[in-house]
Design an enzyme around this catalytic site. Structure first.
Site, mmCIF file in Angstrom:
data_model
loop_
_atom_site.group_PDB
_atom_site.id
_atom_site.type_symbol
_atom_site.label_atom_id
_atom_site.label_comp_id
_atom_site.label_asym_id
_atom_site.label_seq_id
_atom_site.Cartn_x
_atom_site.Cartn_y
_atom_site.Cartn_z
ATOM 1 N N ASP A 1 -4.973 -17.117 4.103
ATOM 2 C CA ASP A 1 -6.005 -17.731 3.323
ATOM 3 C C ASP A 1 -6.969 -18.547 4.155
ATOM 4 O O ASP A 1 -8.165 -18.510 4.282
ATOM 5 C CB ASP A 1 -5.381 -18.517 2.088
ATOM 6 C CG ASP A 1 -4.314 -18.933 2.553
ATOM 7 O OD1 ASP A 1 -3.637 -19.005 3.502
ATOM 8 O OD2 ASP A 1 -3.756 -19.859 1.543
ATOM 9 N N ASP B 1 -6.974 -4.726 4.909
ATOM 10 C CA ASP B 1 -8.077 -4.101 3.936
ATOM 11 C C ASP B 1 -9.224 -5.258 3.690
ATOM 12 O O ASP B 1 -10.309 -5.070 3.549
ATOM 13 C CB ASP B 1 -6.999 -3.490 2.590
ATOM 14 C CG ASP B 1 -8.083 -2.626 1.890
ATOM 15 O OD1 ASP B 1 -8.934 -2.221 2.279
ATOM 16 O OD2 ASP B 1 -7.775 -2.635 0.595
ATOM 17 N N LYS C 1 0.873 -14.007 5.415
ATOM 18 C CA LYS C 1 1.147 -14.778 4.613
ATOM 19 C C LYS C 1 2.613 -15.329 4.557
ATOM 20 O O LYS C 1 3.221 -15.279 3.584
ATOM 21 C CB LYS C 1 0.488 -14.407 3.134
ATOM 22 C CG LYS C 1 0.664 -15.474 2.180
ATOM 23 C CD LYS C 1 -0.569 -16.216 2.172
ATOM 24 C CE LYS C 1 -0.589 -17.148 0.951
ATOM 25 N NZ LYS C 1 -1.466 -18.210 1.057
ATOM 26 N N TYR D 1 0.870 -1.058 0.025
ATOM 27 C CA TYR D 1 -0.047 0.027 -0.094
ATOM 28 C C TYR D 1 0.675 1.336 -0.019
ATOM 29 O O TYR D 1 0.167 2.656 -0.046
ATOM 30 C CB TYR D 1 -0.863 -0.142 1.275
ATOM 31 C CG TYR D 1 -2.371 -0.109 1.061
ATOM 32 C CD1 TYR D 1 -2.910 -1.310 0.576
ATOM 33 C CD2 TYR D 1 -3.268 0.890 1.382
ATOM 34 C CE1 TYR D 1 -4.103 -1.596 0.517
ATOM 35 C CE2 TYR D 1 -4.437 0.733 0.784
ATOM 36 C CZ TYR D 1 -5.023 -0.639 0.523
ATOM 37 O OH TYR D 1 -6.461 -0.579 0.201
#
Ligand code: NAD
Length: 438
Positions: A278, A302, A226, A156
């Protein structure tokens, strides 16, 4: 640009680690683009009523309008004037409506610029179900989380180069030649973005999440990352977070690899665990009750915040705050929804509840409690904006799919038939309903 500073207001100050809020604080606000013109004035009106009900005339917000976005561009030739940033810094606590960001080209996100310029390093999004709203979940009340999203780093950060640009070519060339690795599948037409994640950035975010969890006697924090794939950014985020847990909060490792921090204030235990992003996205649907406070990186945060908002009834009701060191900007979490602008139709719940967070942050808890009571009461009494009514009516409500093609009288009749006892209210009508239920 001339600001109309209220002469009878006083500045919020920051002393040491504490904010000092006077009884007549100057609070800057930005109306916002698109539906900002509908929702922001309603939020101000609701907050003024709640404060008056809680404290009589002894406390009052002195509102200061600041400019950003399209109206600022029209008036002052800048989408984010320096005076706006300076005033947000000077007055410390502010609130804003949504601001438009063009996709694929045009200017950078003004929201991201505000967060970066003021170093508002945590985006805090409480996700809570309001009885009476309709959700896609079988048991809506099980989703109750607060997301702490790192707000200044990650993909971002806006460090990116267009495909075929000089910058993209030079970065690709540098990686190929200088680093001796050729990871690019198609070099010719390849855009490049950089993902910075730092130890300092991670640690200040996780400290804020832990302090909040201890203060509010929460049962767990889940670090979402992740790190199995992006080892040196997301994996490092996890490792630095656990460093803080052990070295600063004396967390003890458990046989299953989780940690426990003793909460002395409440004689309770705070569980710290981590989860791959995930897997987390399926867990929040299958077992939302297992997660309480969430700490995560910018992009994950987000996606997760909007997914969770949908689980409790949609972004029309989800509040948010961007918080840094002695400075905070609260905001509607939805976008500017331009097609609805000026129609007095959308739900002002998100910015009203962001105002509630702001009052709580200021220490004006009695007024914040009243705002919550008002929103709960309005929904329980089935005073519903079109999005809430549509969710309640479900697929049976055919005509509201394109609200422009039918008159509001048609819709009102249809809603009343499908949701007995419900009244379809406008943006300002929802504000009235909240005020009547304070
Ligand atoms: P959006 O939130 O504006 O609209 C998505 C859909 O959600 C709309 O069609 C509308 O049906 C619904 N919706 C949004 N707000 C609602 C409300 N208050 N009540 C009822 N329904 C509501 O998202 P988008 O279309 O992806 O983005 C439009 C613009 O807003 C873009 O320029 C985007 O960058 C910007 N944006 C700004 C912010 C922010 O200022 N914090 C956040 C998200 C998007």
């Amino acid at each position: 640009m001339k600001l109309n500073i209220p002469s009878d207001g006083a500045k919020i100050t920051y002393e040491g680690t504490e904010l000092a809020v006077p009884d007549n604080p100057i609070i800057p606000y930005i109306i916002g683009d698109g539906i900002g013109i509908d929702v922001t004035p309603v939020m101000k009106r609701v907050l003024d009523h709640a404060i008056n009900k809680a404290y009589g005339n002894s406390r009052q917000i002195r509102w200061l309008e600041l400019y950003a976005g399209s109206n600022s561009n029209d008036l002052y030739g800048s989408i984010l004037p320096q005076k706006t940033i300076d005033a947000m810094k000077e007055y410390r606590i502010s609130i804003k409506g949504p601001l438009t960001t063009p996709i694929g080209s045009g200017h950078k996100s003004i929201n991201v610029m505000i967060r970066q310029k003021l170093d508002l390093f945590a985006c805090v999004r409480p996700i809570k179900y309001f009885p009476g709203t309709s959700t896609p979940m079988a048991e809506s009340g099980l989703t109750d989380m607060v997301v702490f999203r790192e707000n200044t780093e990650d993909l971002y950060s806006g460090i990116e180069w267009e495909p075929n640009s000089d910058g993209a070519k030079r970065i690709i060339d540098f990686i190929n030649k200088e680093l001796g690795t050729s990871p690019f599948r198609f070099e010719e037409n390849c855009g490049i973005g950089i993902k910075p994640v730092s130890e300092e950035g991670t640690k200040r975010l996780i400290r804020m999440a832990i302090d909040y969890a201890l203060e509010m006697n929460k049962s767990s924090i889940t670090i979402v990352h992740k790190g199995n794939i992006m080892k040196f950014t997301e994996g490092a985020f996890r490792d630095w977070s656990y460093d803080v847990v052990t070295s600063e909060y004396f967390g003890e490792i458990q046989p299953d690899g989780t940690y426990i921090i003793e909460n002395k204030k409440f004689a309770s235990k705070l569980l710290i665990k981590d989860c791959i992003a995930d897997n987390f996205l399926q867990q929040i649907i299958l077992a939302p009750e297992q997660h309480d406070v969430i700490a995560t990186l910018n992009l994950n945060g987000d996606y997760i915040s909007d997914a969770l908002a949908a689980q409790v009834g949609g972004i029309g009701m989800a509040p948010g705050g961007n918080i840094g060191e002695g400075c905070a900007v609260f905001e509607a979490t939805h976008g500017s929804a331009e097609p609805f602008a000026g129609k007095n139709r959308v739900n002002p719940g998100s910015i009203i509840l962001s105002g509630e967070m702001m009052l709580r942050y200021m220490g004006w808890t009695e007024a914040a409690d009243l705002v919550l009571k008002g929103v709960k009461g309005a929904i329980q009494k089935k005073q519903l904006t079109y999005d809430l009514a549509r969710a309640r009516a479900g697929k049976r409500l055919i005509r509201v799919k394109n609200t422009d093609k039918v008159t509001s009288v048609d819709i009102k009749e249809e809603i009343t038939k499908l949701v007995p006892g419900a009244t379809l209210v406008s943006t300002s009508g929802f504000g009235d309903a909240v005020i009547n239920n304070l």
